[in-house]
Design a protein around this motif. Structure first.
Motif, short mmCIF file in Angstrom:
data_model
loop_
_atom_site.label_atom_id
_atom_site.label_comp_id
_atom_site.label_asym_id
_atom_site.label_seq_id
_atom_site.Cartn_x
_atom_site.Cartn_y
_atom_site.Cartn_z
N GLN A 1 56.22 -91.85 29.05
CA GLN A 1 56.93 -92.79 29.91
C GLN A 1 56.14 -93.07 31.18
O GLN A 1 56.38 -94.05 31.86
N ASP A 2 55.23 -92.18 31.50
CA ASP A 2 54.45 -92.34 32.72
C ASP A 2 53.01 -91.90 32.45
O ASP A 2 52.65 -90.75 32.67
N PRO A 3 52.18 -92.81 31.94
CA PRO A 3 50.84 -92.42 31.48
C PRO A 3 49.96 -91.81 32.57
O PRO A 3 48.99 -91.16 32.25
N LEU A 4 50.33 -91.99 33.82
CA LEU A 4 49.49 -91.39 34.86
C LEU A 4 49.79 -89.92 35.09
O LEU A 4 49.08 -89.23 35.80
N ILE A 5 50.89 -89.42 34.48
CA ILE A 5 51.09 -87.97 34.46
C ILE A 5 50.10 -87.46 33.42
O ILE A 5 50.45 -87.21 32.28
N ASP A 6 48.86 -87.37 33.81
CA ASP A 6 47.81 -87.01 32.88
C ASP A 6 47.94 -85.52 32.57
O ASP A 6 47.72 -84.68 33.42
N VAL A 7 48.37 -85.22 31.35
CA VAL A 7 48.58 -83.81 31.00
C VAL A 7 47.28 -83.24 30.46
O VAL A 7 46.75 -83.72 29.47
N ARG A 8 46.75 -82.23 31.13
CA ARG A 8 45.51 -81.59 30.69
C ARG A 8 45.83 -80.23 30.11
O ARG A 8 46.53 -79.43 30.71
N GLN A 9 45.31 -80.05 28.93
CA GLN A 9 45.61 -78.81 28.24
C GLN A 9 44.32 -78.03 28.14
O GLN A 9 43.39 -78.45 27.48
N ASP A 10 44.27 -76.91 28.84
CA ASP A 10 43.05 -76.10 28.82
C ASP A 10 43.26 -74.95 27.83
O ASP A 10 43.94 -73.98 28.13
N ASP A 11 42.69 -75.12 26.62
CA ASP A 11 42.99 -74.15 25.56
C ASP A 11 42.40 -72.78 25.83
O ASP A 11 43.01 -71.77 25.51
N THR A 12 41.22 -72.75 26.48
CA THR A 12 40.61 -71.44 26.70
C THR A 12 41.45 -70.61 27.66
O THR A 12 41.61 -69.42 27.50
N ARG A 13 42.04 -71.28 28.67
CA ARG A 13 42.86 -70.52 29.60
C ARG A 13 44.35 -70.64 29.27
O ARG A 13 45.19 -70.13 30.01
N ALA A 14 44.67 -71.36 28.17
CA ALA A 14 46.06 -71.57 27.76
C ALA A 14 46.92 -72.07 28.91
O ALA A 14 47.99 -71.54 29.18
N GLU A 15 46.40 -73.07 29.61
CA GLU A 15 47.13 -73.59 30.76
C GLU A 15 47.36 -75.08 30.59
O GLU A 15 46.56 -75.77 29.99
N ILE A 16 48.44 -75.56 31.18
CA ILE A 16 48.67 -77.00 31.19
C ILE A 16 48.70 -77.45 32.65
O ILE A 16 49.34 -76.81 33.48
N SER A 17 47.99 -78.53 32.94
CA SER A 17 48.13 -79.06 34.28
C SER A 17 48.46 -80.54 34.22
O SER A 17 48.18 -81.22 33.24
N GLY B 1 58.30 -120.60 21.64
CA GLY B 1 57.86 -119.56 20.71
C GLY B 1 56.61 -119.90 19.93
O GLY B 1 56.20 -119.15 19.04
N ASN B 2 55.98 -121.03 20.24
CA ASN B 2 54.79 -121.42 19.47
C ASN B 2 53.56 -120.64 19.89
O ASN B 2 53.53 -120.03 20.94
N GLY B 3 52.54 -120.70 19.07
CA GLY B 3 51.27 -120.07 19.42
C GLY B 3 51.19 -118.64 18.91
O GLY B 3 52.17 -118.08 18.41
N ALA B 4 50.00 -118.06 19.04
CA ALA B 4 49.78 -116.70 18.57
C ALA B 4 50.49 -115.72 19.48
O ALA B 4 50.58 -115.93 20.69
N LEU B 5 51.00 -114.64 18.89
CA LEU B 5 51.73 -113.65 19.69
C LEU B 5 50.81 -112.90 20.64
O LEU B 5 49.74 -112.43 20.27
N SER B 6 51.25 -112.81 21.90
CA SER B 6 50.62 -111.93 22.86
C SER B 6 51.74 -111.36 23.72
O SER B 6 52.45 -112.11 24.40
N ALA B 7 51.96 -110.05 23.66
CA ALA B 7 53.07 -109.45 24.38
C ALA B 7 52.64 -108.09 24.88
O ALA B 7 51.81 -107.43 24.25
N ARG B 8 53.18 -107.67 26.02
CA ARG B 8 52.75 -106.40 26.58
C ARG B 8 53.91 -105.46 26.88
O ARG B 8 54.93 -105.86 27.43
N VAL B 9 53.71 -104.19 26.53
CA VAL B 9 54.71 -103.17 26.78
C VAL B 9 54.49 -102.59 28.18
O VAL B 9 53.41 -102.12 28.50
N PHE B 10 55.52 -102.66 29.05
CA PHE B 10 55.34 -102.18 30.43
C PHE B 10 56.24 -101.00 30.78
O PHE B 10 56.11 -100.43 31.87
N LYS B 11 57.14 -100.65 29.87
CA LYS B 11 58.01 -99.51 30.17
C LYS B 11 58.49 -98.93 28.85
O LYS B 11 58.76 -99.67 27.91
N ILE B 12 58.57 -97.61 28.79
CA ILE B 12 59.10 -96.97 27.59
C ILE B 12 60.23 -96.03 27.99
O ILE B 12 60.12 -95.29 28.97
N GLU B 13 61.30 -96.13 27.23
CA GLU B 13 62.47 -95.31 27.51
C GLU B 13 62.79 -94.57 26.24
O GLU B 13 62.49 -95.06 25.16
#
Ligand SMILES: Nc1nc2c(ncn2[C@@H]2O[C@H](COP(=O)(O)OP(=O)(O)OP(=O)(O)O)[C@@H](O)[C@H]2O)c(=O)[nH]1
Ligand SMILES: [Mg+2]
Length: 626
Positions: free
Chosen positions: A340-356, A221-233
């Motif tokens: 939970q899945d950052p590659l599900i890139d949600v695009r919100q087009d406000d002018t056309r009120a659409e989500i892709s 446990g010594n040393g400066a903290l470095s930790a990475r989040v790889f999954k979110i539930e």
């Protein structure tokens, strides 16, 4: 006895037997009393309802078990290419891997893609040639394929007997020598085992290999903290649970981070995630309380590394609620899925009120649809599935904006040059050797390095939407000029001084001008395909490939079966899949693999911009403010 930890990934082409092997390993360790079955939906790691219904893994899952003095944290990953993003996020937290290969199907496209990524990252990897109990199992042929197509550094650890029967067995050659073990732990050699996850053959030997041939570490446990989040539930109460690998230092209860405060903490240890006060380097923890945390975030010191190992999603589709009143709920639900899945890139087009949303393929689309229905009670329809293109600069282009001129309402000078770079190289920003560093507004950026880091971020943001609205890539952007007017007061006669805001807003303005000079070419994703078809159907197959715009297809006959290889625009791969049964009397098998981008033929498709367009200065200013 000093305990050690090994974070182990199980990776493979879809259906090779990862989850079944995981179940065997849990059973052998005494963590479960009975071996669960993928086909009955009773395994530990395929715990989602959808996984059990479909018999495939969709999300990576962590389980923990002991082998002698080692705590193995095993991450079972999905093999279907639509869920490759799950594998990507796991890769950076592994100490070792087992790559599973079917003794019947042999080396498959995804096997190669995964092995390449593991080798690039230097992850020590064992090979497990599975399913020796199945009719058609041929470990010798598969070993040849491994040598030819996967890695010459493979070392068979024994031989298989009574192939294709329930009695199929594995006989080890003998204990591995010390030199082999050291080289395997360093990732230079890949020991190969044969067996059956279904019957348990060879599993004992793989267990031995996991501790003897992969590098477990004593936690510290010594040393400066470095930790990475790889999954979110999300927990039952909607709370975020962050799966975190600690690389150095310690995460402790009640630690505070930008993303929130740790309110509960569990560490994977010998069968379960157990409540603790702290997690140390080497361990995997589940953290509660980090309300703003995202996948890929670092706690403590980040480590810079290559982020993307696999192809990006190549499709996007507009998602509509069947009941128009559900629009807002759909936005919230998709936002949570994207967490939970950052590659599900949600695009919100406000002018056309659409989500892709961006997509890898059909199976992922079905899974999103089913998840929205099951977990959110939302019925949706997907329409307008289109390919996601990119833009590449055609040549070199340069632009400069000077302070106090009619085309530059911001309080800084900025010059940028854009030039094409090798396909697949992404975006790189550099600083021109002749740039006068004295003109950098250090009173806002503190150091020159910090200024360059900020510019890098601004440039990348600006390149998200190019001349045609697509992400601009494979280019080098050079900072050629920066400047501001020194206040000579007080009171100042020359001011005002620029803020980060000025430079951030000026960047897209200059960059798009540079791009207009260079011009850009819209490129579409293409796939390399290999179709195994009856030789007598080669004629119609070639004709169909021609109609679908395939690059030159090269048939190679292997007796009654022939293999056709070609490159095909992504849009047409699905179409070929649909036509294949008809063209080949149901006998054809199609493998496809992302092969980069190529210029579109015909008119360049345009994508609706989501960010303000700096090419119309008045509108741009109205949207971003001065
Ligand atoms: N005969 C035989 N079948 C096996 C063996 N291992 C797995 N299977 C079967 O192969 C199918 C796929 O097994 P899984 O364990 O789900 O494979 P996976 O690699 O986890 O699949 P994904 O996670 O969806 O990529 C199931 O029907 C298993 O019962 C084996 O050693 N022999
Ligand atoms: Mg699985």
């Amino acid at each position: 006895m000093l305990r050690k930890t090994l974070n182990l990934g199980i990776l493979a082409h879809v259906d090779a037997g990862k989850t079944t092997l995981t179940e065997r390993l849990l059973y052998a360790a005494g963590v479960i009393a009975e071996v669960g079955s993928v086909d009955k939906g009773t395994t530990r790691t395929d715990s989602l309802a959808l996984e059990q219904q479909r018999g495939i893994t969709i999300k990576s899952a962590v389980v923990s078990f002991p082998i002698d003095d080692v705590t193995v944290n095993l991450i079972d990953t999905p093999g279907h290419p639509d869920f490759i993003a799950e594998v990507e996020r796991v890769l950076s937290v592994l100490d070792g891997a087992v790559l599973v290969i079917s003794a019947v199907e042999g080396v498959q496209p995804q096997t190669r893609i995964l092995m390449r990524a593991l080798e690039r990252l230097g992850v020590p990897t064992l090979l497990f040639v599975n399913k020796i109990d199945r009719a058609g199992a041929d470990p010798e042929r598969v070993l040849d394929e491994i040598e030819q197509r996967l890695t010459p550094a493979v070392v068979p650890m024994g031989s298989a007997d009574e192939l294709g029967s329930k009695a199929a067995s594995f006989a080890p050659f003998g204990p591995a020598d010390g030199d082999l073990a050291a080289r395997a732990q360093a990732g230079e050699l890949h020991p190969a085992f044969f067996g059956s996850a279904l019957t348990g053959a060879g599993v004992e030997e793989v267990r031995g290999g996991i501790t003897a041939l992969l590098p477990a570490h004593a936690s510290d446990g010594n040393g400066a903290l470095s930790a990475r989040v790889f999954k979110i539930e999300r927990g039952p109460a909607g709370d975020r649970i962050a799966y975190t690998r600690v690389f150095s230092g310690t995460v402790t209860m009640r630690d505070r981070f930008d993303a929130g405060k740790v309110t509960a903490l569990r560490v994977f240890a010998d069968g379960d995630a157990v409540q603790r006060d702290a997690a140390q380097a080497g361990e995997i923890a589940k953290l509660w309380g980090l309300a703003e945390i995202q996948i890929g975030d670092w706690l403590g010191e980040p480590r810079r590394e290559v982020e993307h190992h696999f192809a990006p999603p190549t499709f996007e589709a507009v998602v509509q609620p069947v009941d128009p009143a559900d629009g807002q709920r759909l936005r919230v639900a998709l936002g949570q899925l994207a967490e939970q899945d950052p590659l599900i890139d949600v695009r919100q087009d406000d002018t056309r009120a659409e989500i892709s949303v961006s997509l890898y393929g059909e199976v992922q689309r079905e899974v999103i649809e089913a998840t929205l229905a099951d977990e959110y009670g939302l019925e949706v329809a997907f329409r307008e599935v289109t390919t996601i293109c990119v833009e590449r600069p055609k040549g070199s282009g340069e632009a400069v904006e000077i302070l106090n001129t009619p085309t530059n309402p911001f309080h800084a000078d900025l010059g940028l040059r854009v030039e094409p770079a090798a396909p697949g190289s992404g975006v790189r920003m550099r600083v021109d050797g002749g740039l006068d560093k004295r003109n950098v507004p250090l009173y806002v950026f503190k150091t020159f390095d910090s200024f360059v880091q900020h510019m890098d971020d601004y440039v990348r943001l600006a390149l998200e939407e190019g001349l045609f609205g697509w992400q601009v890539t494979d280019c080098v952007v050079t900072l050629t000029k920066i400047g501001y007017s020194l206040a000579d007061g007080p009171p100042s006669r020359r001011g005002p001084m620029p803020t980060t805001r000025d430079i951030r807003r000026l960047t897209p303005l200059v960059l798009l001008q540079a791009l207009e000079q260079s011009g850009s070419v819209v490129c579409e994703p293409v796939f390399r395909i290999a179709a195994e078809v009856p030789t007598e159907t080669i004629g119609p197959m070639l004709a169909a490939l021609g109609r679908l715009g395939a690059g030159a297809a090269t048939p190679s006959a292997r007796g009654e079966l022939s293999v056709l290889e070609a490159t095909l625009p992504a849009t047409h791969v699905q179409e070929l899949r649909r036509q294949l049964p008809g063209l080949t009397g149901g006998e054809g098998v199609l493998d496809s693999e992302f092969a980069g981008y190529q210029p579109v033929t015909g008119e360049s498709p345009i994508r609706q911009r989501l960010t303000p367009d700096p090419r119309n200065l008045e509108e741009y200013l109205a949207q971003v403010g001065r």
